[in-house]
Motif scaffolding. Structure first.
Motif, PDB file in Angstrom:
ATOM      1  N   MET A 117      16.377   4.302 -58.638  1.00  8.94           N
ATOM      2  CA  MET A 117      15.097   4.807 -59.144  1.00  8.94           C
ATOM      3  C   MET A 117      14.856   6.275 -58.808  1.00  8.94           C
ATOM      4  SD  MET A 117      14.778   3.039 -56.137  1.00  8.94           S
ATOM      5  CE  MET A 117      14.243   1.388 -56.571  1.00  8.94           C
TER       6      MET A 117
ATOM      7  N   GLN B  31       5.096   7.978 -51.273  1.00  7.59           N
ATOM      8  CA  GLN B  31       6.066   8.370 -52.289  1.00  7.59           C
ATOM      9  C   GLN B  31       7.323   8.889 -51.591  1.00  7.59           C
ATOM     10  OE1 GLN B  31       4.753  11.548 -54.857  1.00  7.59           O
ATOM     11  NE2 GLN B  31       6.267  11.086 -56.435  1.00  7.59           N
TER      12      GLN B  31
ATOM     13  N   TYR C  29       9.549  -3.671 -59.975  1.00 13.83           N
ATOM     14  CA  TYR C  29       9.067  -2.289 -59.909  1.00 13.83           C
ATOM     15  C   TYR C  29       9.766  -1.478 -60.991  1.00 13.83           C
ATOM     16  CZ  TYR C  29       8.538   2.534 -58.331  1.00 13.83           C
ATOM     17  OH  TYR C  29       8.262   3.873 -58.278  1.00 13.83           O
ATOM     18  N   GLU C  30       8.999  -0.675 -61.731  1.00 10.18           N
ATOM     19  CA  GLU C  30       9.547   0.186 -62.770  1.00 10.18           C
ATOM     20  C   GLU C  30       8.984   1.596 -62.606  1.00 10.18           C
ATOM     21  OE1 GLU C  30      10.091  -1.871 -66.813  1.00 10.18           O
ATOM     22  OE2 GLU C  30       8.381  -2.951 -65.952  1.00 10.18           O
ATOM     23  N   ASN C  31       9.820   2.586 -62.943  1.00  8.78           N
ATOM     24  CA  ASN C  31       9.334   3.968 -62.858  1.00  8.78           C
ATOM     25  C   ASN C  31       9.674   4.799 -64.088  1.00  8.78           C
ATOM     26  OD1 ASN C  31      12.048   4.440 -62.547  1.00  8.78           O
ATOM     27  ND2 ASN C  31      11.853   5.775 -60.760  1.00  8.78           N
TER      28      ASN C  31
ATOM     29  N   GLN D 248      14.625   9.637 -61.260  1.00 10.62           N
ATOM     30  CA  GLN D 248      13.393  10.169 -61.827  1.00 10.62           C
ATOM     31  C   GLN D 248      12.697  11.051 -60.799  1.00 10.62           C
ATOM     32  OE1 GLN D 248      12.310   9.116 -65.284  1.00 10.62           O
ATOM     33  NE2 GLN D 248      14.526   8.891 -64.989  1.00 10.62           N
TER      34      GLN D 248
ATOM     35  N   ALA E  20       9.691  11.350 -59.937  1.00 11.14           N
ATOM     36  CA  ALA E  20       8.672  10.676 -59.126  1.00 11.14           C
ATOM     37  C   ALA E  20       9.307   9.850 -58.019  1.00 11.14           C
ATOM     38  CB  ALA E  20       7.791   9.785 -59.997  1.00 11.14           C
TER      39      ALA E  20
ATOM     40  N   LEU F  91      10.293   6.925 -55.797  1.00 11.75           N
ATOM     41  CA  LEU F  91       9.686   5.637 -55.485  1.00 11.75           C
ATOM     42  C   LEU F  91       8.236   5.865 -55.107  1.00 11.75           C
ATOM     43  CD1 LEU F  91      10.149   2.538 -54.858  1.00 11.75           C
ATOM     44  CD2 LEU F  91      10.514   3.271 -52.484  1.00 11.75           C
TER      45      LEU F  91
END
Length: 562
Positions: free
Chosen positions: A424, A537, A304-306, A427, A429, A431
């Motif tokens: 994460m 989210q 998973y990348e954000n 950021q 956003a 998860l």
């Protein structure tokens, strides 16, 4: 067959070759049968069965209508009282071919009562009143001395007279409905049994354990940082240099209304620090599973990348992968047992920390399946920690959800094998998990567990941070997860650092966890979800990195629905 064994337990009782002091219920022309019904707040209670008492000048036998008729369910408990010395002989049929017995000579003799002036008539018998207090419960007795026998519907009050009514705390009552003289209540087909004799405490423990089913997971299992461990039995798989242990467990078919609990006990085997722990279940229905990463390396897991440049392995659900389902998150205290030699005045350290949590919501996943269940404790210590864990299955309880849909688990279970920390949330956003429901999900909830980490003054472990959860871009949950009761567990933490302020490290409030506790999940109502694509989210204002120190948030979530 059950009836034969049951009646044997009730009235044939003890066998000469098994017991030195055999007592057998002997009906006489002056034997009376009394039937009692239960009432709550003056209304008939539907709980249990009417109690039956058979009594004469020599003996009193306690049973109930269901057990006497053979309609009762195991365990079947009976009590026979010898009136010459007020000794109780207790027998329990655990199954059709297993029975246990014990003798108690103290409890009836040690009873004390206050005799009152109140009187009333019950079933035509003039009754007097007495009362006693047991475990903060006030018990009142209405008893008659108009008959040539004594007895009561419980072991309490056996020597007052014939108790025709017992009232607990003014609202729960056992009231005689019938007093009848009988001569021979023994059916001709009684058969004898050979009960195993136990001491009183062991007897009570066997009865308690017979009421539920235990599924052992791990016994005195070491979780440490070491590639070699000769103590692990063959059925236990070790991963991530020994910081993860996994077993494959076959579960019986479960009634959806079962109560299911997981219990884990932990002691330090060398590690002095508070550590993140989790008990997790590995879904294997999809093409990939977390087990692939455990066996073949963390890089085998989907990433998973954000946008922050990090790659987070195996943390979110995809079309071909489900993350580990978290059953219970726990935190070890500072060095319980292993560091109990540290002495502080007035501190008597506990020997073991127990964790216990209701996991009934996962019944549909467990029922009838072979399941991989694992335990992780993050540590870099060769001695590590020692655990014992089991799952217990109890009758009764509410209906469990039919569906369990794992969505995310950012706790880096493979921390000691290179799995990335859950950073994460640096950021905006946070998860984001996209998922698709093949069919509608009714009465859906999100089972959400969250804890903040970063163990320095400005780290998120010690700084309250608001968690926001959105479903399809709408806020469904917003709150600050925080624990202010950590000082309550000081006696679990012998190796906790002590500060000049007079506080210990284990006293400090934290982001939803304390050293030596379970972290409870939040149950977030989602309502009825239609089939199709959805987005969950999670947003948390994660603290900024300070040199080599950084914050992380371990969050896990699964949708439960009908």
């Amino acid at each position: 067959m059950k009836l034969h064994y049951l009646l044997a337990v009730i009235l044939i009782c003890f066998i000469k070759e098994d017991l030195a002091a055999q007592i057998q219920f002997q009906s006489t022309p002056e034997t009376y049968r009394i039937r009692y019904a239960s009432f709550n707040n003056g209304k008939p209670s539907n709980r249990g069965s009417n109690i039956l008492v058979y009594t004469n000048a020599n003996q009193t036998l306690l049973t109930n209508e269901k057990d006497y008729s053979g309609a009762g369910s195991f365990p079947l408990e009976m009590t026979l009282i010898d009136r010459s010395n007020l000794a109780q002989q207790m027998i329990t049929l655990l199954s059709e071919d297993a029975s246990i017995a014990t003798t108690d000579t103290a409890s009836i003799k040690s009873q004390h009562f206050q005799y009152l002036d109140d009187t009333k008539t019950i079933l035509g018998f003039a009754c007097k009143k007495a009362k006693t207090i047991v475990n903060s419960n006030t018990i009142e007795f209405w008893y008659t001395q108009a008959l040539p026998v004594k007895g009561a519907p419980t072991a309490l009050g056996q020597d007052l007279g014939l108790v025709l009514e017992m009232v607990r705390n003014g609202n729960a009552a056992l009231v005689a409905q019938e007093v009848k003289k009988v001569f021979d209540p023994l059916p001709a087909y009684f058969k004898s049994i050979h009960p195993k004799q136990l001491d009183l405490l062991s007897y009570k423990d066997e009865i308690w354990r017979s009421r539920f089913q235990s599924i052992p997971l791990f016994k005195d299992q070491i979780i440490n940082f070491s590639k070699e461990d000769t103590t692990a039995p063959p059925e236990v798989m070790r991963f991530a240099n020994g910081t993860i242990v996994v077993r494959k467990i076959k579960f019986p078919e479960l009634d959806r209304a079962k109560n299911i609990f997981i219990e884990l006990k932990e002691q330090s085997n060398g590690d002095a620090y508070d550590r993140t722990g989790t008990v997790f279940l590995i879904p294997t229905e999809k093409q990939q599973s977390f087990l692939d990463g455990l066996k073949n390396g963390v890089n085998q897991l989907p990433v998973y990348e954000n946008g922050n440049g990090k790659k987070y392995q195996g943390v979110v659900s995809t079309a071909n992968f489900d993350p580990a389902i978290e059953l219970m998150r726990f935190f070890t205290p500072f060095g319980i047992k292993g560091y109990n030699h540290i002495e502080l005045k007035g501190k008597d350290w506990h020997e073991v920390v127990p964790y216990r949590q209701d996991i009934s919501d996962f019944a549909s996943v467990l029922s009838g399946n072979e399941i991989y269940i694992g335990v992780f404790i993050g540590n870099y210590d060769k001695g590590g920690h020692k655990i014992t864990a089991e799952i217990t299955l109890h009758p009764g309880g509410r209906d469990a959800p039919k569906k369990v849909i794992p969505l995310f688990n950012t706790l880096n279970i493979m921390e000691m094998a290179g799995q990335e920390y859950a950073t994460m949330f640096d950021q905006s956003a946070g998860l984001v998990v996209n998922f698709e429901l093949k069919e509608p999900a009714k009465n859906a909830v999100l089972r959400y567990t969250t804890t903040g980490h970063g163990g320095w003054g400005n780290g998120d472990e010690f700084v309250p941070k608001e968690n926001t959860v959105l479903l399809d871009n709408k806020v469904v949950f917003k709150m600050v997860p925080w624990r202010e009761d950590c000082g309550s567990y000081r006696l679990f933490n012998p190796a906790s650092g002590n500060f000049s302020s007079g506080l210990s490290s284990s006293d400090l409030s934290r982001s939803n966890w304390c050293p030596g506790t379970v972290t409870n999940p939040y149950i977030i109502q989602l309502g009825d979800l239609p089939a199709g694509k959805h987005t969950i989210q999670v947003k948390i204002p994660q603290g900024e990195r300070e040199g080599k120190s950084f914050s992380a948030w371990n969050v896990s979530g699964a949708i439960l629905a009908d």
